[in-house]
Design a protein around this motif. Structure first.
Motif, PDB file in Angstrom:
ATOM      1  N   LEU A  29      16.457  -8.094  -5.897  1.00  0.00           N
ATOM      2  CA  LEU A  29      16.183  -6.782  -6.544  1.00  0.00           C
ATOM      3  C   LEU A  29      15.785  -7.189  -8.118  1.00  0.00           C
ATOM      4  CD1 LEU A  29      19.158  -4.363  -5.711  1.00  0.00           C
ATOM      5  CD2 LEU A  29      16.681  -4.236  -5.160  1.00  0.00           C
ATOM      6  N   ALA A  30      16.364  -8.392  -8.816  1.00  0.00           N
ATOM      7  CA  ALA A  30      15.928  -8.694  -9.874  1.00  0.00           C
ATOM      8  C   ALA A  30      14.615  -9.328 -10.062  1.00  0.00           C
ATOM      9  CB  ALA A  30      16.915  -9.888 -10.388  1.00  0.00           C
TER      10      ALA A  30
ATOM     11  N   ALA B 257      25.362 -11.015  -1.671  1.00  0.00           N
ATOM     12  CA  ALA B 257      25.193 -11.976  -2.867  1.00  0.00           C
ATOM     13  C   ALA B 257      23.683 -11.970  -2.737  1.00  0.00           C
ATOM     14  CB  ALA B 257      25.762 -13.185  -2.533  1.00  0.00           C
ATOM     15  N   VAL B 258      22.772 -11.703  -2.100  1.00  0.00           N
ATOM     16  CA  VAL B 258      21.332 -12.166  -1.948  1.00  0.00           C
ATOM     17  C   VAL B 258      20.585 -11.018  -2.517  1.00  0.00           C
ATOM     18  CG1 VAL B 258      19.234 -12.743  -0.566  1.00  0.00           C
ATOM     19  CG2 VAL B 258      21.433 -13.596  -0.065  1.00  0.00           C
TER      20      VAL B 258
ATOM     21  N   ASP C 231      11.846   1.730 -12.898  1.00  0.00           N
ATOM     22  CA  ASP C 231      12.978   2.084 -13.716  1.00  0.00           C
ATOM     23  C   ASP C 231      14.183   2.382 -12.979  1.00  0.00           C
ATOM     24  OD1 ASP C 231      11.822   2.258 -16.263  1.00  0.00           O
ATOM     25  OD2 ASP C 231      10.821   3.918 -15.674  1.00  0.00           O
ATOM     26  N   ALA C 232      14.111   2.408 -11.527  1.00  0.00           N
ATOM     27  CA  ALA C 232      15.158   2.675 -10.495  1.00  0.00           C
ATOM     28  C   ALA C 232      15.968   1.517 -10.234  1.00  0.00           C
ATOM     29  CB  ALA C 232      14.666   3.383  -9.410  1.00  0.00           C
ATOM     30  N   VAL C 233      15.433   0.575 -10.239  1.00  0.00           N
ATOM     31  CA  VAL C 233      16.005  -0.863  -9.904  1.00  0.00           C
ATOM     32  C   VAL C 233      17.264  -1.309 -10.697  1.00  0.00           C
ATOM     33  CG1 VAL C 233      16.040  -3.305  -9.385  1.00  0.00           C
ATOM     34  CG2 VAL C 233      14.139  -1.791  -8.465  1.00  0.00           C
ATOM     35  N   PRO C 234      16.924  -1.105 -12.038  1.00  0.00           N
ATOM     36  CA  PRO C 234      18.195  -1.352 -13.053  1.00  0.00           C
ATOM     37  C   PRO C 234      19.246  -0.428 -12.572  1.00  0.00           C
ATOM     38  CG  PRO C 234      16.272  -1.555 -14.088  1.00  0.00           C
ATOM     39  CD  PRO C 234      15.876  -0.893 -12.998  1.00  0.00           C
TER      40      PRO C 234
ATOM     41  N   PHE D  74      18.010  -7.570 -18.133  1.00  0.00           N
ATOM     42  CA  PHE D  74      18.950  -6.617 -17.580  1.00  0.00           C
ATOM     43  C   PHE D  74      19.100  -7.004 -15.979  1.00  0.00           C
ATOM     44  CE2 PHE D  74      20.775  -3.010 -15.250  1.00  0.00           C
ATOM     45  CZ  PHE D  74      21.606  -2.442 -16.042  1.00  0.00           C
ATOM     46  N   ALA D  75      18.050  -7.052 -15.302  1.00  0.00           N
ATOM     47  CA  ALA D  75      18.277  -7.203 -13.984  1.00  0.00           C
ATOM     48  C   ALA D  75      18.632  -8.428 -13.573  1.00  0.00           C
ATOM     49  CB  ALA D  75      16.741  -7.082 -13.385  1.00  0.00           C
ATOM     50  N   ALA D  76      17.950  -9.636 -14.077  1.00  0.00           N
ATOM     51  CA  ALA D  76      18.744 -10.945 -13.800  1.00  0.00           C
ATOM     52  C   ALA D  76      20.284 -11.161 -14.206  1.00  0.00           C
ATOM     53  CB  ALA D  76      17.620 -11.959 -14.666  1.00  0.00           C
ATOM     54  N   ALA D  77      20.556 -10.643 -15.156  1.00  0.00           N
ATOM     55  CA  ALA D  77      22.103 -10.740 -15.710  1.00  0.00           C
ATOM     56  C   ALA D  77      23.002  -9.947 -14.558  1.00  0.00           C
ATOM     57  CB  ALA D  77      22.295 -10.157 -17.128  1.00  0.00           C
TER      58      ALA D  77
END
Length: 225
Positions: free
Chosen positions: A144-145, A138-139, A39-42, A121-124
């Motif tokens: 993270l996604a 940029a990496v 839940d923290a990564v987003p 969400f993460a990919a976008a």
């Protein structure tokens, strides 16, 4: 191992069982960290988008437009994910595979599985930093996604094909939204920067790189390009 669950590929169910079994054999602190991180990564990715806006205040109109469009792309991808979920109405693995012990609490019935909203969400959200920045920055976001997608399976709330679909959806929607709205957004930013009351949102008060300040507080760009 065979799978009798409707609409779930056998290989995805097998991988789900293997990953959740692996999760249960990891140290407790790893499971706790995964439960928090999923839940923290987003939130971290959203913070990167905010930082992108702040950083773009010193950039040109196009850079600021892309920085502001990045959250729009994320919201669009998320809504698309919700729309697909409500149409497909596919079950979470922890609803049907009741013999599997999961790290996270299983979501309530009605919170459908495919595609994964978190992965979408993460990919976008990773597209914006990848477009705006170069080098390590940029990496980091795409990594993270991917970690976010894996964590959703690790904690037991999604099948692997759920998160793969989410990553694909987010990675497809965001690159469509950004170029589609870039030109009108750039024109809007240019107009906002000519209005002192609005410029505070999109400029630092100093000329962006490659520009000089002239008359009445307007920015005049170089000729060419």
């Amino acid at each position: 191992m065979g799978n009798q669950i409707e609409d779930v590929p056998d290989i995805s169910a097998e991988w789900y069982r293997e990953i959740t079994a692996f999760a249960l054999h990891t140290p407790g602190w790893v499971r706790d960290a995964a439960a928090v991180a999923t839940d923290a990564v987003p939130v971290i990715l959203f913070a990167l988008l905010v930082f992108g806006w702040w950083r773009a205040r010193r950039g040109d109109d196009r850079t600021m437009a892309l920085a502001l469009l990045a959250p729009v792309a994320v919201v669009t991808a998320y809504l698309a994910s919700e729309g697909v979920k409500s149409v497909l109405r596919l079950h979470r693995p922890c609803w049907d595979l009741t013999d599997v012990v999961t790290v996270a609490t299983c979501p309530p019935y009605g919170d459908w599985s495919l595609p994964s909203n978190h992965a979408t969400f993460a990919a976008a959200a990773a597209v914006g930093p990848a477009v705006l920045w170069r080098g390590v920055a940029a990496v980091v976001a795409p990594v993270l996604a991917l970690l976010e997608a894996f964590s959703r399976v690790f904690v037991g709330v999604h099948y692997p094909h759920d998160v793969a679909a989410g990553l694909l959806l987010g990675a497809l929607v965001a690159p469509v939204v950004l170029p589609a709205l870039r030109s009108p957004a750039t024109a809007l930013i240019s107009a906002m920067r000519r209005r002192p009351a609005l410029a505070v949102l999109v400029a630092t008060g100093r000329p962006p790189p490659g520009r000089t300040r002239a008359g009445c507080g307007r920015w005049r760009g170089r000729t060419g390009t």
